[in-house]
Design an enzyme around this catalytic site. Structure first.
Site, short mmCIF file in Angstrom:
data_model
loop_
_atom_site.label_atom_id
_atom_site.label_comp_id
_atom_site.label_asym_id
_atom_site.label_seq_id
_atom_site.Cartn_x
_atom_site.Cartn_y
_atom_site.Cartn_z
N ASN A 52 49.01 63.93 6.08
CA ASN A 52 47.92 62.95 6.02
C ASN A 52 47.09 63.02 4.73
O ASN A 52 46.61 61.98 4.26
CB ASN A 52 46.99 63.17 7.23
CG ASN A 52 45.69 62.43 7.11
OD1 ASN A 52 45.62 61.22 7.33
ND2 ASN A 52 44.62 63.13 6.73
N TYR A 104 48.56 54.41 -6.47
CA TYR A 104 48.47 54.58 -5.01
C TYR A 104 49.65 53.91 -4.34
O TYR A 104 50.37 54.52 -3.53
CB TYR A 104 47.14 53.99 -4.53
CG TYR A 104 46.91 54.12 -3.04
CD1 TYR A 104 46.47 55.32 -2.50
CD2 TYR A 104 47.11 53.05 -2.17
CE1 TYR A 104 46.25 55.46 -1.13
CE2 TYR A 104 46.89 53.17 -0.80
CZ TYR A 104 46.45 54.38 -0.30
OH TYR A 104 46.24 54.51 1.06
N1 LIG Z 1 41.50 54.64 5.39
C1 LIG Z 1 42.40 53.70 5.13
O1 LIG Z 1 42.10 52.51 5.16
C2 LIG Z 1 43.82 54.08 4.82
C3 LIG Z 1 44.76 53.05 4.75
C4 LIG Z 1 46.09 53.35 4.47
C5 LIG Z 1 46.47 54.67 4.28
N2 LIG Z 1 45.52 55.66 4.35
C6 LIG Z 1 45.98 57.04 4.13
O2 LIG Z 1 45.59 57.86 5.20
C7 LIG Z 1 45.33 59.19 4.74
C8 LIG Z 1 43.93 59.60 5.15
O3 LIG Z 1 43.01 58.65 4.63
P1 LIG Z 1 41.47 58.69 5.03
O4 LIG Z 1 40.98 57.30 4.94
O5 LIG Z 1 41.25 59.45 6.28
O6 LIG Z 1 40.89 59.51 3.76
P2 LIG Z 1 39.55 60.37 3.62
O7 LIG Z 1 39.26 60.44 2.16
O8 LIG Z 1 38.50 59.86 4.54
O9 LIG Z 1 40.02 61.80 4.14
C9 LIG Z 1 41.01 62.50 3.44
C10 LIG Z 1 40.86 63.99 3.72
O10 LIG Z 1 41.88 64.65 2.95
C11 LIG Z 1 41.30 65.73 2.26
N3 LIG Z 1 42.01 65.97 1.01
C12 LIG Z 1 42.04 65.16 -0.08
N4 LIG Z 1 42.74 65.75 -1.06
C13 LIG Z 1 43.18 66.93 -0.56
C14 LIG Z 1 43.93 68.00 -1.10
N5 LIG Z 1 44.38 67.98 -2.37
N6 LIG Z 1 44.19 69.07 -0.31
C15 LIG Z 1 43.72 69.12 0.96
N7 LIG Z 1 42.98 68.15 1.52
C16 LIG Z 1 42.71 67.08 0.76
C17 LIG Z 1 39.85 65.33 2.01
O11 LIG Z 1 39.01 66.48 1.82
C18 LIG Z 1 39.52 64.55 3.28
O12 LIG Z 1 38.97 65.38 4.30
C19 LIG Z 1 45.53 59.14 3.22
O13 LIG Z 1 46.84 59.57 2.92
C20 LIG Z 1 45.36 57.67 2.89
O14 LIG Z 1 46.04 57.28 1.72
C21 LIG Z 1 44.21 55.39 4.62
#
Ligand SMILES: NC(=O)c1ccc[n+]([C@@H]2O[C@H](COP(=O)([O-])OP(=O)(O)OC[C@H]3O[C@@H](n4cnc5c(N)ncnc54)[C@H](O)[C@@H]3O)[C@@H](O)[C@H]2O)c1
Length: 253
Positions: free
Chosen positions: A87, A151
């Site tokens: 994730n 991305y």
């Molecule tokens: N929120 C959206 O709309 C959305 C849409 C499509 C895909 N995604 C994908 O879902 C996943 C989670 O997104 P989210 O919205 O919850 O993001 P977010 O930024 O709210 O949370 C991401 C978490 O990952 C952790 N993180 C980031 N880099 C890291 C690293 N190098 N090592 C360890 N931890 C790390 C951060 O500390 C954070 O707690 C991501 O891969 C994102 O690309 C999100």
């Protein structure tokens, strides 16, 4: 053999990772959560209502020893590993012309290379017949969108990697799938939705459901893909976007 499923979720300090941890705990799993931020991990543990079934590990997914450390931690704490949820990821990308080499490498390292490395480490330990991997792709990995080149490239690569691992490890009883969320309200997106009217118009107003996604929408899809309900589903990327990506929806009012 311990029959309670054990899940490892990267980036579970907030957002979709946290929601997934809470959902899998609700389903009875033991859960290993990792993140850069110790305080956020502790919050996730406190919210779980079942702290004895949660083990938290502070690490950067790009660190050389992170995959081995996380898998060893899961085996040590809960005696096995069934579900890997890749994730952790970063957003806010730019167009190709605006992206530096360093930025490109950072997206590749966090969003793609870490998924390859965590999967490689976990695969030999995933229990045949119930082992599965779920990768967090994105609708921007499935179709074009302005200004998200690094991305989108990493997320599209995850769709391909998901298919490839499904083919290679299916014979060992391991399923590999991805989810492709639309815009879900998490700390990653909340500020942009609040401050960027064009983005909001493009992403929310044109969603047939007329709302932003909730982290639970994605967590439920991930739980489904891990569960026995999805026992013949592998190599699939499941969109969770309220129908945004399948139409050219124009609001009538
Ligand atoms: N929120 C959206 O709309 C959305 C849409 C499509 C895909 N995604 C994908 O879902 C996943 C989670 O997104 P989210 O919205 O919850 O993001 P977010 O930024 O709210 O949370 C991401 C978490 O990952 C952790 N993180 C980031 N880099 C890291 C690293 N190098 N090592 C360890 N931890 C790390 C951060 O500390 C954070 O707690 C991501 O891969 C994102 O690309 C999100």
């Amino acid at each position: 053999m311990n029959t309670t499923p054990v899940a490892l979720i990267t980036g579970a300090g907030q957002g979709l990772g946290r929601a997934t941890a809470l959902r899998l705990l609700e389903a009875g799993a033991h859960v290993v959560i990792t993140d850069l931020d110790a305080r956020l991990l502790e919050e996730t543990r406190e919210l779980s209502g079942a702290p004895e079934r949660v083990a938290a590990l502070v690490q950067d997914v790009t660190a050389q020893d992170a995959p081995a450390q996380a898998v060893a931690f899961a085996l040590d704490r809960f005696g096995g590993l069934d579900w890997l949820i890749n994730n952790a990821g970063i957003g806010k990308a730019k167009s190709v012309a605006q992206t530096s080499d360093e930025e490109w490498d950072r997206y590749a390292d966090i969003n793609l290379r870490s998924v390859f490395r965590f999967s490689r480490e976990a695969l030999p330990h995933l229990r045949p017949g119930r082992g599965c991997i779920v990768n967090l792709a994105s609708i921007f990995g499935l179709l074009g969108h302005p200004g998200v080149a690094p991305y989108a490239a990493t997320k599209a690569a995850l769709v391909g990697l998901t298919r490839q691992m499904a083919v290679d490890y299916g014979p060992q009883g391991i399923r590999v799938n991805a989810v492709a969320p639309g815009i879900i309200e998490t700390p990653l997106t909340a500020e942009r939705i609040r401050t960027d009217a064009r983005f909001k118009a493009l992403m929310i107003d044109t969603t047939p459901f007329h709302r932003i996604g909730r982290p639970e929408d994605v967590a439920n899809a991930i739980h489904f893909l891990c569960s026995d309900q999805a026992s013949f589903i592998s190599g699939h990327t499941l969109t969770v976007d309220g129908g945004w990506s399948v139409g050219n929806y124009v609001p009538t009012a």
